[in-house]
Design a protein around this motif. Structure first.
Motif, short mmCIF file in Angstrom:
data_model
loop_
_atom_site.label_atom_id
_atom_site.label_comp_id
_atom_site.label_asym_id
_atom_site.label_seq_id
_atom_site.Cartn_x
_atom_site.Cartn_y
_atom_site.Cartn_z
N LEU A 74 -30.18 -4.49 13.93
CA LEU A 74 -29.02 -5.19 14.02
C LEU A 74 -27.73 -4.62 13.24
O LEU A 74 -27.90 -4.13 12.10
N PRO A 75 -26.58 -4.52 13.97
CA PRO A 75 -25.55 -3.75 13.23
C PRO A 75 -24.65 -4.82 12.53
O PRO A 75 -24.48 -6.04 12.68
N LEU A 76 -24.06 -4.34 11.41
CA LEU A 76 -23.22 -4.95 10.48
C LEU A 76 -21.71 -4.23 10.43
O LEU A 76 -21.76 -2.97 9.83
N LYS A 77 -20.81 -4.82 10.77
CA LYS A 77 -19.42 -4.20 10.78
C LYS A 77 -18.21 -4.90 9.95
O LYS A 77 -18.64 -6.00 9.64
N GLY A 78 -17.29 -4.31 9.60
CA GLY A 78 -16.29 -5.00 8.94
C GLY A 78 -15.30 -6.02 9.56
O GLY A 78 -15.52 -6.07 10.80
N LYS A 79 -14.66 -6.67 8.81
CA LYS A 79 -13.76 -7.80 9.59
C LYS A 79 -12.83 -7.33 10.68
O LYS A 79 -12.60 -8.12 11.53
N SER A 80 -12.38 -6.34 10.57
CA SER A 80 -11.59 -5.91 11.43
C SER A 80 -11.73 -5.68 12.94
O SER A 80 -11.15 -5.49 13.97
N CYS A 132 -18.16 -18.46 12.79
CA CYS A 132 -17.09 -17.23 12.73
C CYS A 132 -17.93 -16.01 13.19
O CYS A 132 -18.90 -15.56 13.20
N HIS A 133 -16.98 -15.27 14.01
CA HIS A 133 -17.66 -14.01 14.89
C HIS A 133 -18.20 -12.88 13.70
O HIS A 133 -19.42 -12.52 13.73
N TYR A 134 -17.51 -12.94 12.87
CA TYR A 134 -17.83 -11.89 11.50
C TYR A 134 -18.99 -12.24 10.76
O TYR A 134 -19.80 -11.67 10.68
N TYR A 135 -18.96 -13.41 10.45
CA TYR A 135 -20.04 -14.04 9.32
C TYR A 135 -21.14 -14.03 10.19
O TYR A 135 -22.42 -13.92 9.57
#
Length: 572
Positions: free
Chosen positions: A85-91, A166-169
């Motif tokens: 699974l990917p983990l990307k930054g808030k932007s 929240c999409h990011y978290y």
């Protein structure tokens, strides 16, 4: 040394059959692990299938972090291996709150004005005269996820609670709960530097796979260092002119004062607005928090090892701070029981020196032949002129004229032109316009900025363009896959020696001229590989600067074996 439950061949991703070279690599990694090695360096050319070997290694170890240099490469991993699974930054994600306030449906498209990087996820409020921290109602917690089929390719991570998360978290905590997580380097370093509350155990993995390992040093420099602009101080009513920025002690005092000012400013904004922040205020708080955290971090770096910090005047009178050596930071972030470092251009001794590793304790595996035939990736050394800082306008004009001739010879094809500076891109375009006309110059798509967003937009536009567009850039030497018709030729204008105007580069060169030439050689060789990405691909590379031949010859013992069949007499 952790137990290795299975051989790598038994953990090869399903749906794929290991090729002969992949089987050889996995066998040699098995032998290295059996011999007690915990650091394995794999030097293997494009096309051998390193990513599949990496995932076999990750599955054999049980849990993993896999790191890539670019988000595009991160996406390739997660597309091929759905259980990682990917983990990307808030932007990369729209904020639920900002979208609701702006009446934006993110499924129909969104822009940076509503990204999570512009939002504040927590704030302070007064409750009966006492301050309390309030967290956004859409932010989940790391423990609010369940994992089914853990450790298998059918593994699934699901939230325990319902609602608009929240999409990011949500993607972050899914990834951290998963057995195998794929980061880009920037997101990995940030997550390790500022770990989420309650996620310490999730960040402990049995192995780390570092793809594009030749980029680790630069990625660590970006992570540890900081550019401080005059506006960073003026935003909190400070002035850079009040501090002695020509020595490290003065820099340290300035950083400490600025960090304190940002702590106060964030606290005052939260006290004033609480949870009813307008979007502009929330974005300001989020931006100030990032600066506060970055200033705190760079202060501790200066305090810990002031002799390791290189100070340079930046753009607009600001200050740039960079670590001279990154070995201590590498040890901090690459701390899993086992590590696999992979690149097509990595030399054991130089890499180990940079990473603070003992070469004798690292297993080095090199694949000596490219799976692509030499006629598919031909390199032609034109040796037009030897370019340097002392080269005349006539020297560059001769090189640009040859580049224009090559562009005309490939008039119906897409391609790539690599330069060493931004001004060379503009000068080439002007020269082509003068010699061949506006239509010829219009083919050239100049990429000046190296931000991930611009790079992705430019590459997407290049792919969509039905005409023979040509990318021209000083920043596409690494991490770009121009497969098939996206590039049938490459032109290298100048050998990419690192700029000695950068004080950190100069200081490193003064310590080791071999490091300097090796870093330049790596960049050159990486650039040669941008346009041939699979066995059916083909492209020709033209090297116009005679200095490139000299660099290869001087550093021939550092040239990976898989490049030797196309470099010919440049290795003499």
């Amino acid at each position: 040394m952790p137990a290795q439950p299975q051989r790598l061949s038994e953990c090869f991703p399903s749906g794929f059959e290991p090729r002969r070279t992949q089987a050889e690599i996995m066998s040699r990694i098995d032998d290295a692990l059996s011999s007690g090695h915990r650091h394995i360096i794999l030097c293997a050319p494009t096309g051998v299938g390193k990513s599949h070997v990496a995932m076999a290694f990750a599955r054999a170890m049980g849990t993993s972090h896999t790191l890539t240099a670019q988000k595009i490469l991160q996406d390739q991993y997660t597309a091929d291996f759905a259980w990682a699974l990917p983990l990307k930054g808030k932007s990369n994600f729209p904020c639920v709150v900002l979208c609701d306030k702006a009446a934006v449906d993110p499924s129909s498209g969104w822009d940076a004005s509503v990204s999570c990087s512009r939002a504040s996820c927590s704030w302070t409020e007064k409750d009966h005269g006492r301050k309390k921290t309030v967290t956004c109602e859409h932010k989940p917690m790391p423990a609010q996820y369940s994992v089914e089929g853990r450790g298998t390719e059918a593994e699934s991570v699901r939230p325990l609670a319902e609602g608009k998360a929240c999409h990011y978290y949500d993607q972050k905590y899914r990834a951290l709960n998963a057995s195998h997580t794929v980061f880009n380097y920037a997101a990995y370093f940030l997550t390790r530097k500022y770990p989420p509350s309650g996620a310490a155990d999730m960040l402990r993995r049995k192995c780390i796979v570092a793809d594009e390992a030749h980029e680790i040093e630069d990625q660590l420099i970006d992570m540890v260092g900081m550019d401080i602009y005059r506006s960073h101080l003026s935003d909190v009513n400070l002035s850079m002119s009040s501090y002695a920025t020509d020595d490290i002690d003065g820099i340290k005092r300035m950083v400490e004062a600025a960090a304190d000012a940002y702590h106060r400013e964030v606290r005052d904004l939260e006290d004033e607005h609480g949870g009813s922040m307008a979007p502009a205020v929330a974005e300001r708080v989020a931006r100030f928090r990032r600066r506060r955290d970055d200033l705190d971090a760079i202060f501790h770096e200066i305090d810990r090892a002031p002799e390791n910090m290189v100070v340079q005047r930046g753009e607009g009178g600001g200050v740039s701070l960079k670590p001279l050596e990154v070995g201590a930071h590498a040890q901090r972030y690459f701390d899993a029981p086992c590590q696999l470092y992979m690149s097509a251009t990595v030399h054991r001794d130089v890499f180990c020196s940079t990473m603070g590793l003992e070469a004798s304790e690292c297993a080095f595996i090199e694949i000596e032949r490219s799976p692509f035939p030499p006629q598919s990736r031909e390199v032609r050394f034109a040796d037009v002129r030897r370019l340097s800082a002392r080269s005349s306008e006539d020297d560059y004009a001769a090189v640009y004229s040859e580049a224009a001739r090559i562009l005309a010879a490939h008039a119906g094809e897409k391609g790539l032109v690599l330069t060493s500076r931004k001004d060379q891109c503009d000068a080439l375009a002007a020269h082509v316009r003068s010699e061949a006309g506006e239509a010829a110059a219009a083919r050239l798509k100049i990429v000046h900025n190296d931000t991930g967003e611009e790079r992705e937009r430019t590459l997407a536009a290049h792919a969509r363009d039905g005409g023979p567009s040509v990318l021209v850039s000083p920043s596409l030497w690494y991490g770009v896959d121009l497969k098939g018709d996206l590039s049938r030729f490459q032109v290298i204008i100048k050998a990419p020696y690192l700029s000695l105007g950068d004080r950190r580069t100069r200081a490193k060169m003064e310590r080791s001229d071999a490091w300097y030439k090796y870093a330049s050689l790596t960049k050159l060789l990486q650039g040669m590989g941008r346009s041939v990405r699979d066995s059916d691909d083909h492209a020709v590379t033209y090297v116009l600067d005679a200095g490139a031949r000299s660099l290869i010859g001087a550093m021939r013992k550092y040239v990976p074996s898989s490049y030797r069949d196309v470099l010919g007499d440049a290795l003499r």
